[in-house]
Design a protein around this motif. Structure first.
Motif, PDB file in Angstrom:
ATOM      1  N   ALA A   1       8.739  14.279  -7.065  1.00 11.90           N
ATOM      2  CA  ALA A   1       8.433  13.486  -5.868  1.00 11.90           C
ATOM      3  C   ALA A   1       9.066  12.096  -5.981  1.00 11.90           C
ATOM      4  CB  ALA A   1       6.923  13.362  -5.698  1.00 11.90           C
ATOM      5  N   TRP A   2       9.088  11.556  -7.201  1.00 13.06           N
ATOM      6  CA  TRP A   2       9.660  10.207  -7.383  1.00 13.06           C
ATOM      7  C   TRP A   2      11.055  10.255  -7.976  1.00 13.06           C
ATOM      8  CZ3 TRP A   2       4.658  11.593  -8.399  1.00 13.06           C
ATOM      9  CH2 TRP A   2       3.757  11.117  -7.458  1.00 13.06           C
ATOM     10  N   PHE A   3      11.347  11.336  -8.677  1.00  9.65           N
ATOM     11  CA  PHE A   3      12.656  11.470  -9.326  1.00  9.65           C
ATOM     12  C   PHE A   3      13.233  12.834  -8.983  1.00  9.65           C
ATOM     13  CE2 PHE A   3       9.934   8.676 -11.809  1.00  9.65           C
ATOM     14  CZ  PHE A   3      10.686   7.521 -11.756  1.00  9.65           C
TER      15      PHE A   3
ATOM     16  N   SER B   1       0.186  -4.587  -8.883  1.00 11.82           N
ATOM     17  CA  SER B   1      -0.138  -3.254  -9.391  1.00 11.82           C
ATOM     18  C   SER B   1       0.472  -2.177  -8.500  1.00 11.82           C
ATOM     19  CB  SER B   1      -1.654  -3.072  -9.504  1.00 11.82           C
ATOM     20  OG  SER B   1      -2.278  -3.108  -8.251  1.00 11.82           O
ATOM     21  N   ARG B   2       0.601  -0.993  -9.052  1.00 10.86           N
ATOM     22  CA  ARG B   2       1.117   0.153  -8.283  1.00 10.86           C
ATOM     23  C   ARG B   2       0.639   1.445  -8.939  1.00 10.86           C
ATOM     24  NH1 ARG B   2       3.342  -3.006 -11.554  1.00 10.86           N
ATOM     25  NH2 ARG B   2       5.139  -3.662 -10.347  1.00 10.86           N
ATOM     26  N   PRO B   3       0.475   2.498  -8.097  1.00 10.69           N
ATOM     27  CA  PRO B   3       0.024   3.778  -8.647  1.00 10.69           C
ATOM     28  C   PRO B   3       1.105   4.423  -9.494  1.00 10.69           C
ATOM     29  CG  PRO B   3       0.497   3.986  -6.280  1.00 10.69           C
ATOM     30  CD  PRO B   3       0.684   2.547  -6.639  1.00 10.69           C
ATOM     31  N   MET B   4       0.694   4.999 -10.620  1.00 12.06           N
ATOM     32  CA  MET B   4       1.617   5.697 -11.520  1.00 12.06           C
ATOM     33  C   MET B   4       0.982   7.011 -11.950  1.00 12.06           C
ATOM     34  SD  MET B   4       4.390   3.846 -12.014  1.00 12.06           S
ATOM     35  CE  MET B   4       5.124   4.098 -13.628  1.00 12.06           C
ATOM     36  N   SER B   5       1.811   8.040 -11.998  1.00  9.93           N
ATOM     37  CA  SER B   5       1.338   9.368 -12.397  1.00  9.93           C
ATOM     38  C   SER B   5       1.117   9.407 -13.900  1.00  9.93           C
ATOM     39  CB  SER B   5       2.374  10.422 -12.022  1.00  9.93           C
ATOM     40  OG  SER B   5       2.669  10.329 -10.660  1.00  9.93           O
ATOM     41  N   THR B   6      -0.025   9.903 -14.282  1.00 13.78           N
ATOM     42  CA  THR B   6      -0.350   9.956 -15.699  1.00 13.78           C
ATOM     43  C   THR B   6       0.132  11.279 -16.314  1.00 13.78           C
ATOM     44  OG1 THR B   6      -2.531  10.851 -15.190  1.00 13.78           O
ATOM     45  CG2 THR B   6      -2.341   8.473 -15.368  1.00 13.78           C
TER      46      THR B   6
ATOM     47  N   TYR C   1       0.813  -1.209   0.000  1.00 19.73           N
ATOM     48  CA  TYR C   1       0.000   0.000   0.000  1.00 19.73           C
ATOM     49  C   TYR C   1       0.849   1.262   0.000  1.00 19.73           C
ATOM     50  CZ  TYR C   1       0.715   0.432   5.082  1.00 19.73           C
ATOM     51  OH  TYR C   1       1.262   0.580   6.329  1.00 19.73           O
ATOM     52  N   TRP C   2       0.195   2.324  -0.439  1.00 22.36           N
ATOM     53  CA  TRP C   2       0.761   3.673  -0.500  1.00 22.36           C
ATOM     54  C   TRP C   2      -0.284   4.530   0.195  1.00 22.36           C
ATOM     55  CZ3 TRP C   2       0.634  -0.104  -3.952  1.00 22.36           C
ATOM     56  CH2 TRP C   2       1.782  -0.417  -4.696  1.00 22.36           C
ATOM     57  N   ASP C   3       0.118   5.279   1.193  1.00 22.00           N
ATOM     58  CA  ASP C   3      -0.920   6.034   1.891  1.00 22.00           C
ATOM     59  C   ASP C   3      -0.657   7.530   1.997  1.00 22.00           C
ATOM     60  OD1 ASP C   3       1.046   5.888   3.710  1.00 22.00           O
ATOM     61  OD2 ASP C   3      -0.146   5.003   5.312  1.00 22.00           O
TER      62      ASP C   3
ATOM     63  N   PRO D   1      11.846  -2.662 -10.094  1.00 26.65           N
ATOM     64  CA  PRO D   1      11.263  -3.994 -10.321  1.00 26.65           C
ATOM     65  C   PRO D   1      10.223  -3.999 -11.439  1.00 26.65           C
ATOM     66  CG  PRO D   1      11.422  -3.556  -7.964  1.00 26.65           C
ATOM     67  CD  PRO D   1      11.816  -2.282  -8.668  1.00 26.65           C
ATOM     68  N   LYS D   2       9.390  -2.959 -11.526  1.00 29.40           N
ATOM     69  CA  LYS D   2       8.351  -2.995 -12.574  1.00 29.40           C
ATOM     70  C   LYS D   2       8.953  -2.923 -13.975  1.00 29.40           C
ATOM     71  CE  LYS D   2       7.143   1.694 -11.396  1.00 29.40           C
ATOM     72  NZ  LYS D   2       8.358   1.663 -10.616  1.00 29.40           N
ATOM     73  N   ALA D   3      10.067  -2.188 -14.112  1.00 28.13           N
ATOM     74  CA  ALA D   3      10.732  -2.137 -15.425  1.00 28.13           C
ATOM     75  C   ALA D   3      11.232  -3.535 -15.789  1.00 28.13           C
ATOM     76  CB  ALA D   3      11.882  -1.133 -15.395  1.00 28.13           C
TER      77      ALA D   3
ATOM     78  N   PHE E   1       4.547   6.918 -19.202  1.00 33.42           N
ATOM     79  CA  PHE E   1       4.800   7.061 -17.767  1.00 33.42           C
ATOM     80  C   PHE E   1       6.301   7.169 -17.549  1.00 33.42           C
ATOM     81  CE2 PHE E   1       0.950   4.670 -18.414  1.00 33.42           C
ATOM     82  CZ  PHE E   1       0.061   5.227 -17.514  1.00 33.42           C
ATOM     83  N   PHE E   2       6.667   7.880 -16.493  1.00 30.75           N
ATOM     84  CA  PHE E   2       8.069   7.909 -16.082  1.00 30.75           C
ATOM     85  C   PHE E   2       8.314   6.803 -15.075  1.00 30.75           C
ATOM     86  CE2 PHE E   2       7.848  12.302 -17.647  1.00 30.75           C
ATOM     87  CZ  PHE E   2       9.090  12.434 -18.268  1.00 30.75           C
ATOM     88  N   LEU E   3       9.428   6.132 -15.208  1.00 26.46           N
ATOM     89  CA  LEU E   3       9.804   5.129 -14.211  1.00 26.46           C
ATOM     90  C   LEU E   3      11.311   4.941 -14.203  1.00 26.46           C
ATOM     91  CD1 LEU E   3       8.695   1.613 -15.542  1.00 26.46           C
ATOM     92  CD2 LEU E   3       9.550   3.476 -16.907  1.00 26.46           C
TER      93      LEU E   3
HETATM   94  C1  LIG Z   1       0.342   8.814  -6.080  1.00 21.95           C
HETATM   95  C2  LIG Z   1       1.556   8.058  -6.537  1.00 21.95           C
HETATM   96  C3  LIG Z   1       2.075   8.269  -7.824  1.00 21.95           C
HETATM   97  C4  LIG Z   1       3.233   7.599  -8.262  1.00 21.95           C
HETATM   98  N1  LIG Z   1       3.730   7.844  -9.528  1.00 21.95           N
HETATM   99  C5  LIG Z   1       4.862   7.186  -9.930  1.00 21.95           C
HETATM  100  C6  LIG Z   1       5.411   7.395 -11.240  1.00 21.95           C
HETATM  101  O1  LIG Z   1       4.910   8.184 -12.044  1.00 21.95           O
HETATM  102  N2  LIG Z   1       6.541   6.709 -11.584  1.00 21.95           N
HETATM  103  C7  LIG Z   1       7.135   5.807 -10.727  1.00 21.95           C
HETATM  104  O2  LIG Z   1       8.124   5.189 -11.100  1.00 21.95           O
HETATM  105  N3  LIG Z   1       6.638   5.593  -9.486  1.00 21.95           N
HETATM  106  C8  LIG Z   1       5.511   6.252  -9.074  1.00 21.95           C
HETATM  107  N4  LIG Z   1       5.004   6.016  -7.814  1.00 21.95           N
HETATM  108  C9  LIG Z   1       5.652   5.004  -6.976  1.00 21.95           C
HETATM  109  C10 LIG Z   1       5.239   3.617  -7.474  1.00 21.95           C
HETATM  110  O3  LIG Z   1       3.886   3.386  -7.194  1.00 21.95           O
HETATM  111  C11 LIG Z   1       6.083   2.489  -6.879  1.00 21.95           C
HETATM  112  O4  LIG Z   1       6.013   2.476  -5.499  1.00 21.95           O
HETATM  113  C12 LIG Z   1       7.538   2.585  -7.239  1.00 21.95           C
HETATM  114  O5  LIG Z   1       7.699   3.080  -8.522  1.00 21.95           O
HETATM  115  C13 LIG Z   1       8.215   1.219  -7.140  1.00 21.95           C
HETATM  116  O6  LIG Z   1       7.482   0.314  -7.930  1.00 21.95           O
HETATM  117  P1  LIG Z   1       8.037  -1.130  -8.322  1.00 21.95           P
HETATM  118  O7  LIG Z   1       8.743  -1.676  -7.107  1.00 21.95           O
HETATM  119  O8  LIG Z   1       6.868  -1.948  -8.681  1.00 21.95           O
HETATM  120  O9  LIG Z   1       8.969  -0.950  -9.472  1.00 21.95           O
HETATM  121  C14 LIG Z   1       3.855   6.688  -7.383  1.00 21.95           C
HETATM  122  C15 LIG Z   1       3.322   6.480  -6.092  1.00 21.95           C
HETATM  123  C16 LIG Z   1       2.194   7.157  -5.663  1.00 21.95           C
HETATM  124  C17 LIG Z   1       1.669   6.934  -4.276  1.00 21.95           C
END
Ligand SMILES: Cc1cc2nc3c(=O)[nH]c(=O)nc-3n(C[C@H](O)[C@H](O)[C@H](O)COP(=O)(O)O)c2cc1C
Lengths: 146, 146
Positions: free
Chosen positions: B109-111, B37-42, A132-134, B60-62, B53-55
């Motif tokens: 926030a992520w990068f 699954s995980r949240p990603m910014s659109t 989870y992400w909170d 791990p997801k890459a 998407f940026f990653l």
């Molecule tokens: C609201 C929100 C937006 C996110 N957006 C991104 C994003 O655009 N790119 C990204 O790499 N991770 C983003 N994350 C973090 C990912 O959900 C994830 O935790 C992280 O990338 C590691 O994922 P993985 O271990 O599956 O590779 C976001 C997290 C939250 C809570």
């Protein structure tokens, strides 16, 4: 940050995270290998380690789960930036007593005949892993112990 | 109800449906077969048939997408009961010009190192299929033509 609570704690925490989210997206693997998701109404009952959903036994998603039981449920509450991923295995269960226990008149939108619908079935998802992400920009927490 | 618009119409409709949803849940297949699954910014840019998407290239997801490119994106807007499922194939693309075009300071926030982060990569999802639900208890509409 990775947290390692035991099963009881993980179950309690996951229950709290998803309690007020009415719709989850259920992802399954189609016969051709594509990943597909659809909204599913969640249950009001307390979470005890399994997630339950109503579905039609003859629906495509039921067929997909019979072919490949691996599923993901994603719960999103954008208002407080809460996101939950649950990985598990789905099983179709036709348990009248359980259906009675979980039935809610709101489900009539999808099953107008309610508990009398011969196609009505339960999907039981045995939770294997959850994250989870909170908060905005939070790294995730893995709930271990299922 | 199943609708069969052509590619241009399907692209326009999908673009409208997801435009104001800031976060999508990206589902991938892990090495052990589990769905995660995980949240990603659109992206704010107009949708033209591919989702971006940026990653992190080493995340791990890459790795999961390199192993198996099939992904699902689920978009949820609980406030107006709008749910969208997008199935497609993901590809990791390190295109500096495209990264510059899509970069938004919110992604810090992520990068935190932004475009200077050597691990920063784009995920391009080629949309193959999409469905949406846009009202309570609605049956779904399949967008065909991608
Ligand atoms: C609201 C929100 C937006 C996110 N957006 C991104 C994003 O655009 N790119 C990204 O790499 N991770 C983003 N994350 C973090 C990912 O959900 C994830 O935790 C992280 O990338 C590691 O994922 P993985 O271990 O599956 O590779 C976001 C997290 C939250 C809570």
């Amino acid at each position: 940050m990775t947290d390692q609570p035991d099963r009881a704690e993980a179950t309690k925490k996951l229950g709290e995270l998803i309690k007020d989210i009415n719709i989850a997206m259920l992802t399954t693997i189609e016969a051709d290998g594509a990943l597909r998701s659809r909204p599913m109404s969640t249950q009001k009952s307390d979470f005890d380690g399994d997630l339950w959903f109503f579905l039609g036994a003859s629906s495509p998603k039921a067929q997909e789960i019979r072919n490949d039981p691996r599923v993901n449920l994603s719960y999103a509450n954008p208002d407080d930036q809460r996101y939950v991923s649950v990985s598990g295995r789905g099983e179709l269960v036709r348990d009248q007593a359980k259906m009675k226990e979980l039935w809610n008149p709101l489900f009539k939108a999808w099953f107008p005949d309610g508990l009398d619908d011969p196609d009505l079935t339960l999907l039981k998802v045995n939770v294997e892993q959850a994250e989870y992400w909170d908060s905005p920009s939070s790294t995730f927490v893995t709930l271990v112990g299922f």
